[in-house]
Design a protein around this motif. Structure first.
Motif: not given
Length: 69
Positions: A37-39, A41-47
């Motif tokens: 989940y953490m990986i 979230y980091k990869v697909y979180d597009n701010k």
């Protein structure tokens, strides 16, 4: 049917055998799911793709009474 007492539980002090392996498997599975989940979230979180909104809400309209049927 009564609840078991501490004397009735055979492996109260220490887990042995397959029960111990099951407990460790559940702990490791939880840690792995958290890591995935953490990986993700980091990869697909597009701010960078967010749309900035500069308008503020100054007046909130009062709700209208809607008749209940």
């Amino acid at each position: 049917m009564s609840e078991p007492t501490l004397e009735d539980i055979g492996d109260y002090n220490t887990l042995k055998g397959e029960k111990k392996r099951i407990v460790w498997a559940v702990i490791i599975a939880g840690l792995l799911l958290g890591l995935v989940y953490m990986i993700a979230y980091k990869v697909y979180d597009n701010k960078a793709g967010t749309i900035p909104v500069k308008d503020t809400i100054t007046v909130v309209p009062l709700s209208q009474n809607i008749p209940v049927r």
